[in-house]
Design an enzyme around this catalytic site. Structure first.
Site, PDB file in Angstrom:
ATOM      1  N   LYS A 139      68.360 -31.460  68.052  1.00 58.19           N
ATOM      2  CA  LYS A 139      69.680 -31.765  68.725  1.00 58.19           C
ATOM      3  C   LYS A 139      70.649 -32.731  68.018  1.00 58.19           C
ATOM      4  O   LYS A 139      70.104 -33.857  68.056  1.00 58.19           O
ATOM      5  CB  LYS A 139      69.176 -32.303  70.048  1.00 58.19           C
ATOM      6  CG  LYS A 139      70.491 -32.057  71.200  1.00 58.19           C
ATOM      7  CD  LYS A 139      69.899 -32.545  72.442  1.00 58.19           C
ATOM      8  CE  LYS A 139      70.803 -31.705  73.516  1.00 58.19           C
ATOM      9  NZ  LYS A 139      70.342 -32.127  74.875  1.00 58.19           N
ATOM     10  N   TRP A 196      72.572 -28.271  70.193  1.00 57.32           N
ATOM     11  CA  TRP A 196      71.558 -27.691  69.606  1.00 57.32           C
ATOM     12  C   TRP A 196      71.617 -26.969  68.346  1.00 57.32           C
ATOM     13  O   TRP A 196      72.825 -26.309  68.115  1.00 57.32           O
ATOM     14  CB  TRP A 196      70.737 -26.754  70.613  1.00 57.32           C
ATOM     15  CG  TRP A 196      70.648 -27.265  71.949  1.00 57.32           C
ATOM     16  CD1 TRP A 196      71.082 -27.192  73.295  1.00 57.32           C
ATOM     17  CD2 TRP A 196      69.528 -28.211  72.207  1.00 57.32           C
ATOM     18  NE1 TRP A 196      70.362 -27.720  73.940  1.00 57.32           N
ATOM     19  CE2 TRP A 196      69.350 -28.549  73.630  1.00 57.32           C
ATOM     20  CE3 TRP A 196      68.560 -28.786  71.451  1.00 57.32           C
ATOM     21  CZ2 TRP A 196      68.471 -29.241  74.098  1.00 57.32           C
ATOM     22  CZ3 TRP A 196      67.445 -29.781  71.715  1.00 57.32           C
ATOM     23  CH2 TRP A 196      67.634 -29.930  73.142  1.00 57.32           C
ATOM     24  N   GLU A 213      47.817 -17.308  74.666  1.00 56.19           N
ATOM     25  CA  GLU A 213      47.635 -17.268  76.039  1.00 56.19           C
ATOM     26  C   GLU A 213      48.427 -15.894  76.789  1.00 56.19           C
ATOM     27  O   GLU A 213      48.179 -15.847  77.929  1.00 56.19           O
ATOM     28  CB  GLU A 213      48.623 -18.514  76.467  1.00 56.19           C
ATOM     29  CG  GLU A 213      48.056 -19.992  76.156  1.00 56.19           C
ATOM     30  CD  GLU A 213      48.741 -20.472  74.954  1.00 56.19           C
ATOM     31  OE1 GLU A 213      49.052 -19.526  74.012  1.00 56.19           O
ATOM     32  OE2 GLU A 213      48.910 -21.643  74.696  1.00 56.19           O
ATOM     33  N   THR A 237      43.429 -22.006  71.361  1.00 57.49           N
ATOM     34  CA  THR A 237      44.842 -22.230  70.597  1.00 57.49           C
ATOM     35  C   THR A 237      44.784 -22.869  69.601  1.00 57.49           C
ATOM     36  O   THR A 237      43.690 -23.579  69.043  1.00 57.49           O
ATOM     37  CB  THR A 237      45.768 -22.822  71.694  1.00 57.49           C
ATOM     38  OG1 THR A 237      45.400 -24.122  71.869  1.00 57.49           O
ATOM     39  CG2 THR A 237      46.072 -22.169  72.964  1.00 57.49           C
TER      40      THR A 237
HETATM   41  P1  AMP Z   1      49.692 -18.238  68.628  1.00 56.18           P
HETATM   42  O1  AMP Z   1      49.497 -18.686  70.052  1.00 56.18           O
HETATM   43  O2  AMP Z   1      49.104 -19.247  67.418  1.00 56.18           O
HETATM   44  O3  AMP Z   1      49.600 -16.983  68.324  1.00 56.18           O
HETATM   45  O4  AMP Z   1      51.204 -18.832  68.519  1.00 56.18           O
HETATM   46  C1  AMP Z   1      52.197 -18.259  69.503  1.00 56.18           C
HETATM   47  C2  AMP Z   1      53.498 -18.930  69.184  1.00 56.18           C
HETATM   48  O5  AMP Z   1      54.099 -18.169  67.894  1.00 56.18           O
HETATM   49  C3  AMP Z   1      54.799 -18.526  70.053  1.00 56.18           C
HETATM   50  O6  AMP Z   1      54.822 -19.250  70.986  1.00 56.18           O
HETATM   51  C4  AMP Z   1      55.931 -18.513  69.132  1.00 56.18           C
HETATM   52  O7  AMP Z   1      56.276 -19.786  68.993  1.00 56.18           O
HETATM   53  C5  AMP Z   1      55.338 -18.054  67.730  1.00 56.18           C
HETATM   54  N1  AMP Z   1      55.724 -16.709  67.482  1.00 56.18           N
HETATM   55  C6  AMP Z   1      54.875 -15.471  67.692  1.00 56.18           C
HETATM   56  N2  AMP Z   1      55.591 -14.444  67.622  1.00 56.18           N
HETATM   57  C7  AMP Z   1      56.728 -14.848  67.263  1.00 56.18           C
HETATM   58  C8  AMP Z   1      57.969 -14.003  66.742  1.00 56.18           C
HETATM   59  N3  AMP Z   1      57.880 -12.822  66.415  1.00 56.18           N
HETATM   60  N4  AMP Z   1      59.121 -14.928  66.319  1.00 56.18           N
HETATM   61  C9  AMP Z   1      59.090 -15.983  66.392  1.00 56.18           C
HETATM   62  N5  AMP Z   1      58.120 -16.729  66.984  1.00 56.18           N
HETATM   63  C10 AMP Z   1      57.099 -16.244  67.005  1.00 56.18           C
END
Ligand code: AMP
Length: 540
Positions: free
Chosen positions: A439, A444, A330, A185
């Protein structure tokens, strides 16, 4: 009693074998780091992946469960690693080239990588940390000029390694539950954590991605894989492409909007996947270059929320459909995709854009529930927000060598940390990350909704909204923007007037900062933790 059907293992080698048998002449094109155009077929990929698997076993002495790092751009050699490394029984650990030196050192040592396959242009980044690496026996260098030298220990050229190998690698021993790949990650809230994909989870994910309601990948497509191969296996699109017999194009390091447009035009690309920032840049370059039409028909966009005006502009001006998708490292990553259905035909254009700006519906093979703060499920009413929890055939069960179960519920769901609403038709809308929530006075405020709205202002190129401490309300939103034209300043008053029709008064940011650049994470997302830190230090 059991069903009386064959146990046919779902492995990556099965995808490769299928591509070889059914689509042997399909092309894979790479624009290499030195800008040379390389082209070969699925049959060549198959043979070279076999050689790689053979070399790993018989030259490098690797076997089941050994970790092999890749530190490379998007190209055919990286694709050979996607197949050849798991085919040898080892695990393809794709390392994010944008992580800090400290994070890279941490993950290579944590994963216990035995060898690293590295692009020559990226070698200087690894030379800096080589003395801190405790398990790496040597390096295989890709795309290196003849006079290449490095201080990395025990290195050899990739092509030399392959030339000494045989094509008759035996990959019959691979089982579907074996690990095939690992991706860490991005570690925005602490050290990066390893996500270990299995052959089975990766095959099922790719099959689902191909489905017509999802990314709709077929042998009619030419796909440009822009999502880095070091980021969640390029969203599984290379696997989906080989499975479906699509023509595949890789841009390696040529990711600037003008280069991407050149590649799209030259290679007749009709489908491509990337984060919104890439598409904002491509759209701006199409406009400034006066380009009126482009072969693209469909963009799969995810990784961050897609601004509705981007969806609208691509549709109206270029007849390109944006398919919004959501997922995480994940979750392999794709969990949702947003397409319109026949019953949406009667919606107004504005309603259609609003629906398509949602992150979409869960793919077959996954489930989503939205959990309220009181740990009960939120209704699918499109209004009630809660934490997104996921389970499915390609969702993480636990992190690699991490004991904590903080991200998992007792009843077996993965806690994503994202906050969303779900409408009655199962279209999800992400409103925030739990850690980025604002918040204010007990109410929110969605930073994502504010950002998307601010980014529709004609003067604004990018916008990010963070929570800042406030004596009275505890937290208040602060808007940070990057301007399209630095000369055309936007005032706080102007922004407030712009937002007023769409937001309650208390939701509108009290302060505005104009930045030259918004800090981004290693995978190109707004780095709100860094922004909050800069604010706290008075540097924003
Ligand atoms: P990563 O593991 O680096 O791919 O990041 C995942 C995170 O990216 C998710 O938990 C979201 O917070 C954000 N994310 C992924 N796709 C979207 C989307 N289409 N719209 C908003 N946030 C997104």
């Amino acid at each position: 009693m059991e069903g009386l059907m064959m146990q046919y293992p779902l492995t990556l080698t099965m995808i490769l074998e299928h591509g070889y048998r059914i689509h042997p002449t399909k092309q894979i094109v790479s624009i290499l780091p030195d800008k040379r155009r390389h082209q070969y077929t699925f049959a060549d990929l198959y043979k070279r992946s076999k050689r790689l698997a053979h070399a790993l076993r018989h030259q490098l002495g690797l076997g089941k469960g050994d970790m092999v790092g890749t530190y490379a751009w998007n190209h055919h050699q990286h694709l050979e690693m996607y197949f050849g490394i798991p085919a040898s029984g080892a695990i393809c650990h794709t390392i994010n080239i944008r992580l800090s030196a400290t994070q890279t050192e941490f993950i290579v040592n944590h994963a216990e990588d035995k060898y690293i396959f590295i692009d020559a242009t990226l070698v200087p980044q690894f030379e800096k940390i080589r003395s801190a690496l405790t398990t790496v026996r040597g390096f295989i260098v890709l795309n290196a000029p003849e006079d290449f030298t490095t201080t990395l220990h025990n290195w050899q050229h990739y092509e030399e390694l392959l030339s000494r190998a045989s094509e008759d690698a035996d990959w019959s021993l691979i089982e579907e539950d074996d690990p095939c790949a690992m991706c860490y990650t991005s570690g925005t809230t602490g050290q990066p954590k390893g996500v270990l994909y299995s052959h089975r989870s990766t095959v099922l994910h790719a099959m689902s991605v191909c489905m017509p309601n999802h990314a709709n990948v077929s042998f009619h497509d030419t796909m440009l894989i822009i999502v880095p191969q070091f980021h969640v296996m390029a969203w599984g699109f290379p696997f989906a492409g080989i499975m479906a017999g699509a023509r595949i194009v890789f841009p390696s390091m040529h990711m600037q909007p003008e280069s991407l447009i050149r590649i799209i035009l030259a290679e007749n690309v009709n489908k491509a996947a990337a984060v919104p920032t890439i598409w904002l840049g491509v759209y701006a370059a199409l406009k400034s270059g006066g380009i009126k039409s482009i072969p693209l028909k469909e963009l799969i966009v995810g990784g961050a929320a897609v601004p509705p005006n981007l969806i609208e502009n691509f549709q109206q001006e270029f007849n390109i459909t944006v398919v919004h998708s959501w997922g995480m490292t994940e979750t392999s990553p794709v969990v949702t995709m947003g397409r319109l259905q026949p019953e949406h035909a009667s919606l107004s254009d504005e309603q259609k854009i609003t629906l398509r700006a949602r992150q979409g519906q869960p793919l077959f093979g996954t489930e989503i529930r939205i959990m309220k703060e009181d740990h009960t499920p939120a209704p699918w009413d499109g209004i009630t927000p809660g934490e997104v929890q996921v389970r499915g055939a390609w969702v993480i069960e636990s992190y690699y060598q991490v004991k904590s179960r903080d991200n998992f519920t007792e009843d077996g769901w993965f806690r994503t940390g994202d906050v969303a609403t779900m409408d009655p038709q199962g279209y999800m809308q992400i409103t925030d990350r739990t850690k980025d929530l604002i918040k204010s006075g007990g109410e929110w405020i969605s930073s994502v909704a504010l950002e998307l709205s601010i980014m529709t202002h004609p003067k604004v190129r990018e916008a990010s909204v963070i929570a800042i401490p406030d004596d009275k309300w505890l937290e208040r939103p602060l808007a940070c923007v990057v301007l399209k034209d630095p000369e055309e300043i936007i005032s706080h008053q102007e922004l407030t007037e712009f937002l007023t029709p769409h937001f309650a008064k208390f939701q509108i940011p009290d302060q505005l900062r104009i930045l030259l650049e918004i800090p981004k994470t290693s995978v190109g997302k707004f780095d709100k933790k860094e922004m909050r830190r800069l604010y706290a230090e008075g540097k924003l």
